[in-house]
Design an enzyme around this catalytic site. Sequence first.
Site, PDB file in Angstrom:
ATOM      1  CE1 TYR A  21      -3.770  -2.393   0.435  1.00  0.00           C
ATOM      2  CE2 TYR A  21      -2.629  -3.171   2.402  1.00  0.00           C
ATOM      3  CZ  TYR A  21      -3.626  -3.318   1.455  1.00  0.00           C
ATOM      4  OH  TYR A  21      -4.478  -4.371   1.527  1.00  0.00           O
ATOM      5  CE  LYS A  31      14.840  -7.315  24.728  1.00  0.00           C
ATOM      6  NZ  LYS A  31      15.202  -6.508  25.904  1.00  0.00           N
ATOM      7  CG  ASP A  69      18.168  -5.084  27.282  1.00  0.00           C
ATOM      8  OD1 ASP A  69      18.661  -6.227  27.381  1.00  0.00           O
ATOM      9  OD2 ASP A  69      17.035  -4.803  27.730  1.00  0.00           O
ATOM     10  CG  ASP A 116      25.628  -3.592  12.464  1.00  0.00           C
ATOM     11  OD1 ASP A 116      26.783  -3.278  12.093  1.00  0.00           O
ATOM     12  OD2 ASP A 116      24.647  -2.829  12.342  1.00  0.00           O
ATOM     13  CG  ASP A 161      29.444   0.767  15.160  1.00  0.00           C
ATOM     14  OD1 ASP A 161      29.964  -0.097  14.418  1.00  0.00           O
ATOM     15  OD2 ASP A 161      29.023   1.861  14.725  1.00  0.00           O
TER      16      ASP A 161
HETATM   17  C1  IPM Z   1      28.945  -3.443   9.178  1.00  0.00           C
HETATM   18  C2  IPM Z   1      28.034  -2.490   8.469  1.00  0.00           C
HETATM   19  C3  IPM Z   1      27.079  -3.236   7.540  1.00  0.00           C
HETATM   20  C4  IPM Z   1      26.207  -4.154   8.383  1.00  0.00           C
HETATM   21  C5  IPM Z   1      26.211  -2.293   6.698  1.00  0.00           C
HETATM   22  C6  IPM Z   1      27.047  -1.366   5.875  1.00  0.00           C
HETATM   23  C7  IPM Z   1      25.247  -3.046   5.835  1.00  0.00           C
HETATM   24  O1  IPM Z   1      27.369  -1.686   9.373  1.00  0.00           O
HETATM   25  O2  IPM Z   1      29.607  -4.250   8.511  1.00  0.00           O
HETATM   26  O3  IPM Z   1      29.045  -3.366  10.411  1.00  0.00           O
HETATM   27  O4  IPM Z   1      25.170  -3.740   8.910  1.00  0.00           O
HETATM   28  O5  IPM Z   1      26.562  -5.327   8.506  1.00  0.00           O
HETATM   29 MN    MN Z   2      28.074  -1.872  11.424  1.00  0.00          MN
END
Ligand code: IPM
Ligand code: MN
Length: 348
Positions: A140, A183, A216, A240, A244
């Site tokens: 939609y 989770k 979390d 992912d 980070d």
């Molecule tokens: C990573 C990146 C990728 C992921 C993106 C760019 C698709 O963030 O390799 O960590 O999410 O795997």
């Molecule tokens: Mn990433």
Amino acid sequence: MPHKIALYPGDGIGPEVIAEAKKVLETLSLDISFTTFEWNTTLYAKTGRCAPEDFIDQLKPYDAILLGALGNKANAPEHLAVDPLLSIRKAFDQYVNVRPSINYPGIEIPLKERKPLAIDMVVIRENTEGEYTNLGGRHYAGMPQEAAMQISYFTRHGIERIARYAFETARKRPRKELVSITKSNALKYSMVFWDEVVAGIAKNYPDVKLTSQYVDAAAMNMVRFPEMFDVVVSSNLFGDILTDISAVVTGGIGFAGSGNLNPSRAFPSMFEPVHGSAPDIAGKGIANPIAAIMSSAMMCDFLGEKQAAKKIENAVVAHLTEGTVRTPDRGGSNSTVDVGNDIVKRLK
Ligand code: IPM
Ligand code: MN
Ligand code: NAD
């Protein structure tokens, strides 16, 4: 036979950091050949595709792929720009994403009282299924009842093999500890299944201490007590996000290398920094190339060039420990090339 390496620099800082990784590899006396593929969002502007239609076939004959980063929203929609990366992981069944995080001497970290090497974890991220499947749809379009579905898909085979890889990794490390990220309190199908399958595999590894953390809580613990983690196993999306965090608590995303592995070696594996194309600093020559250089060390290790891998790692650690040549993310004013040159100098 030389190692045939496909270089896929990509967008933004990708080409800048891959140039330094290549320079480092060329300093070592390796039998290695490079082919560069200029696939990126500039190609999209010209052809409507970020990589040629047959890009998987073109990459298949290589022993490994060294990738920079993909994406530049000024040139192409983001989900199209990164699609080749996600397709490579799946098409080459690179089901293990290995992401180590160590606070090497000489790197400033947010938890200033932690001694060098106090944090030494490796996240084993599932890399081919889970939240990253191409299942779902939009319905939609443009109407008030518009809907989007993005389906997570977990298989026994997929969870078993990533859990096995994580237990094997833990078994080889002194602490022999594994944290499984879950989770299952909220995701009562996928994550309850995940927990059950991981527990099943655990029976074969009585020497490894398995614990479980909700994602979390794990995010919080990675910020406040990162030294708590030895080996971590997670689904695709959770891994992912957590990597980070593990990168930034050990000095920053500019240091974090990774490997997308196909342990069967039926197809090429791919090595790449955890970071993206960093459009905010692209073209300025100030990106930190260490994540790309560490990824190339992981590539050497996977290709059986253990000595070369160790040499690169030692040169990087010596470079970091001395700490005289630093890109701005480390509070310095040196360039990407300066850092590459300083590491090369230590290899000679
Ligand atoms: C990573 C990146 C990728 C992921 C993106 C760019 C698709 O963030 O390799 O960590 O999410 O795997
Ligand atoms: Mn990433
Ligand atoms: P990013 O990792 O590119 O940047 C986040 C922040 O970290 C920025 O401030 C950037 O300047 C900094 N940074 C990243 N790498 C650095 C380095 N080597 N040296 C110094 N500083 C560095 O993440 P983002 O801003 O969310 O994404 C930018 C683009 O990259 C998007 O198009 C995204 O889709 C893409 N992306 C690609 C990959 C990949 O190809 N593997 C990974 C993540 C993001």
